[in-house]
Scaffold this motif. Structure first.
Motif, PDB file in Angstrom:
ATOM      1  N   ALA A  26     -12.628   0.824  -1.326  1.00  0.00           N
ATOM      2  CA  ALA A  26     -11.436   0.570  -0.568  1.00  0.00           C
ATOM      3  C   ALA A  26     -11.456   0.309   0.827  1.00  0.00           C
ATOM      4  O   ALA A  26     -12.916   0.965   1.388  1.00  0.00           O
ATOM      5  CB  ALA A  26     -10.555   1.904  -0.794  1.00  0.00           C
ATOM      6  N   LYS A  27     -11.210  -0.576   1.353  1.00  0.00           N
ATOM      7  CA  LYS A  27     -11.419  -1.151   2.541  1.00  0.00           C
ATOM      8  C   LYS A  27     -10.985  -0.052   3.544  1.00  0.00           C
ATOM      9  O   LYS A  27     -11.523   0.081   4.705  1.00  0.00           O
ATOM     10  CB  LYS A  27     -10.839  -2.546   3.067  1.00  0.00           C
ATOM     11  N   ASP A  28      -9.897   0.681   3.504  1.00  0.00           N
ATOM     12  CA  ASP A  28      -9.613   1.747   4.252  1.00  0.00           C
ATOM     13  C   ASP A  28     -10.187   3.005   4.385  1.00  0.00           C
ATOM     14  O   ASP A  28     -10.391   3.539   3.154  1.00  0.00           O
ATOM     15  CB  ASP A  28      -8.098   1.897   4.085  1.00  0.00           C
ATOM     16  N   VAL A  60      -7.530  -3.238  -0.171  1.00  0.00           N
ATOM     17  CA  VAL A  60      -7.275  -2.281   0.603  1.00  0.00           C
ATOM     18  C   VAL A  60      -7.554  -0.782   0.129  1.00  0.00           C
ATOM     19  O   VAL A  60      -7.961  -0.107   0.819  1.00  0.00           O
ATOM     20  CB  VAL A  60      -5.876  -2.321   1.343  1.00  0.00           C
ATOM     21  N   VAL A  61      -7.011  -0.621  -1.186  1.00  0.00           N
ATOM     22  CA  VAL A  61      -7.070   0.525  -2.107  1.00  0.00           C
ATOM     23  C   VAL A  61      -8.240   0.638  -2.910  1.00  0.00           C
ATOM     24  O   VAL A  61      -8.428   1.536  -3.469  1.00  0.00           O
ATOM     25  CB  VAL A  61      -5.733   0.764  -2.756  1.00  0.00           C
ATOM     26  N   THR A  94     -10.006   6.061   5.124  1.00  0.00           N
ATOM     27  CA  THR A  94      -9.259   7.385   4.974  1.00  0.00           C
ATOM     28  C   THR A  94      -8.728   7.429   3.359  1.00  0.00           C
ATOM     29  O   THR A  94      -8.804   8.335   2.569  1.00  0.00           O
ATOM     30  CB  THR A  94      -7.733   7.268   5.644  1.00  0.00           C
ATOM     31  N   ILE A  95      -8.518   6.181   2.799  1.00  0.00           N
ATOM     32  CA  ILE A  95      -8.133   5.954   1.481  1.00  0.00           C
ATOM     33  C   ILE A  95      -9.547   6.240   0.840  1.00  0.00           C
ATOM     34  O   ILE A  95      -9.495   7.126  -0.520  1.00  0.00           O
ATOM     35  CB  ILE A  95      -7.842   4.396   1.012  1.00  0.00           C
ATOM     36  N   ARG A  96     -10.747   5.724   1.135  1.00  0.00           N
ATOM     37  CA  ARG A  96     -11.946   6.214   0.505  1.00  0.00           C
ATOM     38  C   ARG A  96     -12.255   7.583   0.287  1.00  0.00           C
ATOM     39  O   ARG A  96     -12.633   7.775  -0.672  1.00  0.00           O
ATOM     40  CB  ARG A  96     -13.131   5.287   1.122  1.00  0.00           C
ATOM     41  N   ARG A 119       1.743   7.221   5.550  1.00  0.00           N
ATOM     42  CA  ARG A 119       0.792   6.548   6.464  1.00  0.00           C
ATOM     43  C   ARG A 119       0.728   4.965   6.450  1.00  0.00           C
ATOM     44  O   ARG A 119       0.868   4.435   7.277  1.00  0.00           O
ATOM     45  CB  ARG A 119      -0.487   7.033   6.246  1.00  0.00           C
ATOM     46  N   HIS A 120       1.401   4.694   5.464  1.00  0.00           N
ATOM     47  CA  HIS A 120       1.320   3.217   5.220  1.00  0.00           C
ATOM     48  C   HIS A 120       2.944   2.905   4.891  1.00  0.00           C
ATOM     49  O   HIS A 120       3.390   1.781   4.277  1.00  0.00           O
ATOM     50  CB  HIS A 120       0.837   2.917   3.999  1.00  0.00           C
ATOM     51  N   LEU A 128      -0.784   9.573   2.124  1.00  0.00           N
ATOM     52  CA  LEU A 128      -1.202   8.198   2.447  1.00  0.00           C
ATOM     53  C   LEU A 128      -0.087   7.183   2.394  1.00  0.00           C
ATOM     54  O   LEU A 128       0.058   6.385   3.033  1.00  0.00           O
ATOM     55  CB  LEU A 128      -2.072   7.829   1.345  1.00  0.00           C
ATOM     56  N   VAL A 135       0.775  -1.246  -0.117  1.00  0.00           N
ATOM     57  CA  VAL A 135      -0.033  -0.119  -0.007  1.00  0.00           C
ATOM     58  C   VAL A 135       0.883   1.137  -0.057  1.00  0.00           C
ATOM     59  O   VAL A 135       0.742   2.100  -0.725  1.00  0.00           O
ATOM     60  CB  VAL A 135      -1.171  -0.089   1.303  1.00  0.00           C
TER      61      VAL A 135
END
Length: 222
Positions: free
Chosen positions: A122-124, A190-191, A126-128, A75-76, A72, A17
């Motif tokens: 996206a599962k995250d 995730v993304v 913040t990413i969504r 963050r990852h 982002l 990610v």
């Protein structure tokens, strides 16, 4: 995101990610330069002022996108690299038109579709949220590309029209080739990236509609 001439960054090589968003930040940085170059070339070719202003505005959008993607990435655990793009001399309008078709009408339209999907799946969270903003802007950039095409295409003459059509077909095939090099499943989920099957369906849809919009189909290249 538009890749300026000579830049070959590709998100498909990302495996994690943080790396994905670091590469995305770099592509957005390159896109800032692509829009600045495009705006100056449009001015040189006496394009309508409204098109020049919209192109410059798209470059400012990319500045925000680069910052969001870099955040982002950090963050990852990803690290971004500086991007250097040489500014070419003003190109012939044929070359400007071809780049707009490839990087705008095709790649940017595809990216807008993918970004919209990421904003939804996206599962995250913040990413969504980030992708929602980016998807909105990229959709506007794709629409701008088609508007630019309607001004540029009639100014492409002779053999340039054949080159234009061939470049568009190669760009579609390049997207398909990239789609067959899938991301790791964890990263994809995730993304919010589409599966290979879904990506190919998006590309096929773009391919079917592309020649309805590109006026050059009436000249034997569609």
């Amino acid at each position: 995101m538009r890749r300026p001439s000579g830049y070959s960054g590709n998100l498909v090589k990302a495996r994690e990610v943080g790396e994905y968003f670091a590469l995305r930040a770099e592509l957005h940085e390159a896109s800032i330069q692509a829009f600045r170059i495009l705006a100056s070339e449009l001015e040189a070719h006496s394009a309508p002022a409204a098109l020049v202003r919209a192109t410059k505005r798209a470059g400012r959008d990319e500045e925000r996108h680069a910052q969001m993607s870099a955040s982002l990435a950090r963050r990852h655990g990803g690290e971004t690299a500086r991007v250097s793009v040489d500014r070419p001399s003003v190109r012939a309008i044929e070359d400007v038109a071809i780049e707009n078709a490839v990087e705008g009408c095709i790649r940017e339209t595809f990216l807008a579709l993918v970004s919209t999907r990421q904003a939804e799946t996206a599962k995250d969270g913040t990413i969504r949220a980030a992708m929602k903003t980016i998807a909105r802007d990229e959709s506007e950039h794709a629409a701008l590309a088609w508007t630019l095409a309607s001004w540029l295409e009639p100014r492409v003459q002779g053999d340039g029209r054949t080159r234009y059509g061939k470049a568009a077909r190669v760009a579609i095939q390049d997207l398909r080739t990239e789609a067959y090099a899938p991301y790791p499943e964890t990263l994809r989920r995730v993304v919010g990236l589409p599966s290979v099957r879904d990506a190919l369906a998006l590309i096929d849809s773009l391919d079917r509609t592309m020649w309805q919009k590109l006026a050059l189909q009436t000249n034997g290249v569609g």
